[in-house]
Scaffold this motif. Sequence first.
Motif, PDB file in Angstrom:
ATOM      1  N   PHE A 100       7.038  -9.050   3.428  1.00 41.86           N
ATOM      2  CA  PHE A 100       5.637  -8.709   3.186  1.00 41.86           C
ATOM      3  C   PHE A 100       5.014  -9.749   2.293  1.00 41.86           C
ATOM      4  O   PHE A 100       5.234  -9.773   1.083  1.00 41.86           O
ATOM      5  N   PRO A 104      -1.475  -5.532   3.630  1.00 43.72           N
ATOM      6  CA  PRO A 104      -1.878  -4.925   4.920  1.00 43.72           C
ATOM      7  C   PRO A 104      -3.375  -4.631   4.935  1.00 43.72           C
ATOM      8  O   PRO A 104      -3.979  -4.477   3.880  1.00 43.72           O
ATOM      9  N   LYS A 105      -3.910  -4.574   6.098  1.00 43.00           N
ATOM     10  CA  LYS A 105      -5.357  -4.432   6.263  1.00 43.00           C
ATOM     11  C   LYS A 105      -5.861  -3.109   5.686  1.00 43.00           C
ATOM     12  O   LYS A 105      -6.849  -3.043   5.003  1.00 43.00           O
ATOM     13  N   GLY A 125      -2.359   1.679   4.804  1.00 49.31           N
ATOM     14  CA  GLY A 125      -1.213   0.788   5.016  1.00 49.31           C
ATOM     15  C   GLY A 125      -0.648   0.381   3.660  1.00 49.31           C
ATOM     16  O   GLY A 125       0.540   0.096   3.513  1.00 49.31           O
ATOM     17  N   SER A 126      -1.506   0.395   2.657  1.00 47.01           N
ATOM     18  CA  SER A 126      -1.052   0.047   1.308  1.00 47.01           C
ATOM     19  C   SER A 126      -2.012   0.636   0.287  1.00 47.01           C
ATOM     20  O   SER A 126      -3.137   0.980   0.633  1.00 47.01           O
ATOM     21  N   VAL A 147       3.053  -1.561  -0.601  1.00 48.42           N
ATOM     22  CA  VAL A 147       2.971  -1.505   0.872  1.00 48.42           C
ATOM     23  C   VAL A 147       3.679  -0.203   1.339  1.00 48.42           C
ATOM     24  O   VAL A 147       4.836   0.043   0.993  1.00 48.42           O
TER      25      VAL A 147
END
Length: 674
Positions: A100, A104-105, A125-126, A147
């Motif tokens: 990672f 994330p989006k 996503g996070s 994440v």
Amino acid sequence: MQFNIKQFVVFIVLFLLTVLYVIFSDYYADQREQTASAILSNLREDMSEIGYILSKNLHKQEDIKAHRAILDRTAANNDFISAIMVLDGSRLLLTTDPAFLQVPKENQFFRAHEQTPYEVMRQAGSFEGVIRYYRNGELHRLRLVFVVDKGEVKTYLNYNKANFLVYLVFLPSILVFLVWGLFSVYVSQPLEKLKNYLLTGEGAPKPFKLKELDTIRGIMEQTFARLAQEQKHLYKLARKDSLTGLANRNALHERLEKIIEESKTKERQFAFLFLDLDLFKSVNDSLGHHIGDELLKQVGKLLKRTVHRNEFVARVGGDEFILLLHRYSNVSEIIATIETIQRDLSEPFHIHNHPISISSSVGVAFYPQDGKDFVGLMQCSDIAMYEAKKNGRSQYFFYTEQLNQQVQKTIKLEKEMQLALDNDEYQLFYQPKVDLISKEIIGAEALIRWIKPDGTLVPPSDFISLAEENGFIMDLGKWILEAALNQLHEWQQKGIKIRMSINVAARQFLSGDFDADFKALLAKIPVDPKFIDLEITEYLFFEQNKSNLHILQSMRDLGVTISLDDFGTGFSSLSYLKKFPIDFLKIDKSFVDDYDTEQGAVFLETIVRMAKSLKMGVVAEGVETETQVKYLEAIGCDTFQGYICSRPLPVEDFYRFLGVNHQNSCTTQKLDKF
Ligand code: C2E
Ligand code: CA
Ligand code: CA
């Protein structure tokens, strides 16, 4: 609107499922939110803890690496975190997992809850927090990003979904099936069975588990049993003679069909016996129906007792019985059976203290040679029975073709006899009656003759009894009466003052019209009734009613005299002699024939004496010899009739015999020869 019970149950089950669904889905959503909220707070705790530790211990950006261990431990301990990243703006300072490297989006800050925890957890996503530290008194911010392990979160969140499926779909389905199965076994199928049972009345179902249904089943079973019994009872009634308990005509039909079927296959014959009681009617009439009924019952019992156990006895009419015999090896066995029956029947029966003697006539026909069905066998045995009757009491007769021809002849005779009346083939002959003292002709008996167009003379013995049987005597009797009265009128016109004796059959006398018809004739033909004599027979008194007395009295009132014909040959009760108005006794020829035997003489003398004491005249019939005339005169008999004086003569010959011609008239004719 109507449902059937299945639809009703489906409806209930669907309703229950809907309720369950609502409850469970609510519960499920709630559970999901709680789980999501727990995950979220877990993440938040870790986030704030790490944020706090780092904020406290960090003095410059480069030190961040020294804290990696704490980040690693947190990421490893928390199932929902895949990696922890620390960033300065968009520059990655540290990541716990080299996989990672980018944020994330669907990155979210822990901020206001405009969304439910579940929605947050589903989308995120996070998660991002902030690390604040001071360097040289200046505030610096770093980005701390967790994440999210989306797979793990999903597993957690969906863990309840599986439960939900089990609770909402699987269990209810099993439940529904169970309910359906139980319903079907305990309610639906029994109902179906009950329905079929009710419709057909057959295949009674086994006991049911449900009490109410079983009660209905029980009631139905009882009802059907009762119906079956009633049916059986009715069946029996329809085939049983209610008086004697023997089979009736219906049952005879049925049994005959069966026996014929059997006899056909086995090529066997059987005997069809027609048994008729002799003079049963007179028992009934003289002693009353209750005695007659009791007699029939006892006769029925006797017949049943005499034949083999599996042979058949039926009563088909008042005193008519049919016996079907098949257990015999030759005809003499049948004869033996008939003779046993006739012997036993002639033993007196004791009914309500009346000793009653009876006899029977039997006609026998055989299947298949005489008759092939009910009608044929019935006809032949009936013909044979009548033949037996003709021969006297307690007789039997086997049907033969010859007999059949006789019957055919009789049928022909019946027709001809009736035609003869239209064709004027009947004629009255006259036989003189002679006074035994004065030897004068005081009367004549009109005797019918049938002279066919070809000249053959048929004596009354050939047709009178037949006419009495079939009722033709009514018409013929009227003709005789009218012809005789016309003749008497002629005699009276000629001044021949003798009595006209007219034979009247009992049946005609009792017809009900006789009195009126007679008076109508008298109105038409002006004769003096004093010269009319009616010859009746004892059969008239068989009927114990008032009408015979009434008619006799009515005749007497007109001045007509009554002669009792064939006296001594009928039944023996003499009481009627006192009761009925009788003027003359006509002693039957058979007694006159016996005048020279001791018994005959006693009989004749007794009759004459009795007649005198009853103030009746006595006429001797069939006198053929002069010695008879002398004898009769000696014992005090009044009148005689017979060939010694004259045979019955046609009227012209009768006139000649009297010595009268159209000009001359005479009152009496004295006969010199006696
Ligand atoms: P019945 O009334 O007893 O008549 C007497 C019968 O004896 C007659 O027979 C007569 O011809 C016969 N007879 C008379 N004298 C002598 C004799 O000396 N010797 C013999 N051997 N016979 C004699 P018939 O005319 O043949 O009639 C027979 C029977 O038929 C009668 O018996 C009567 O019962 C019946 N019958 C005759 N004419 C009539 C009638 O007009 N109406 C009714 N209802 N019956 C009739
Ligand atoms: Ca007569
Ligand atoms: Ca007679």
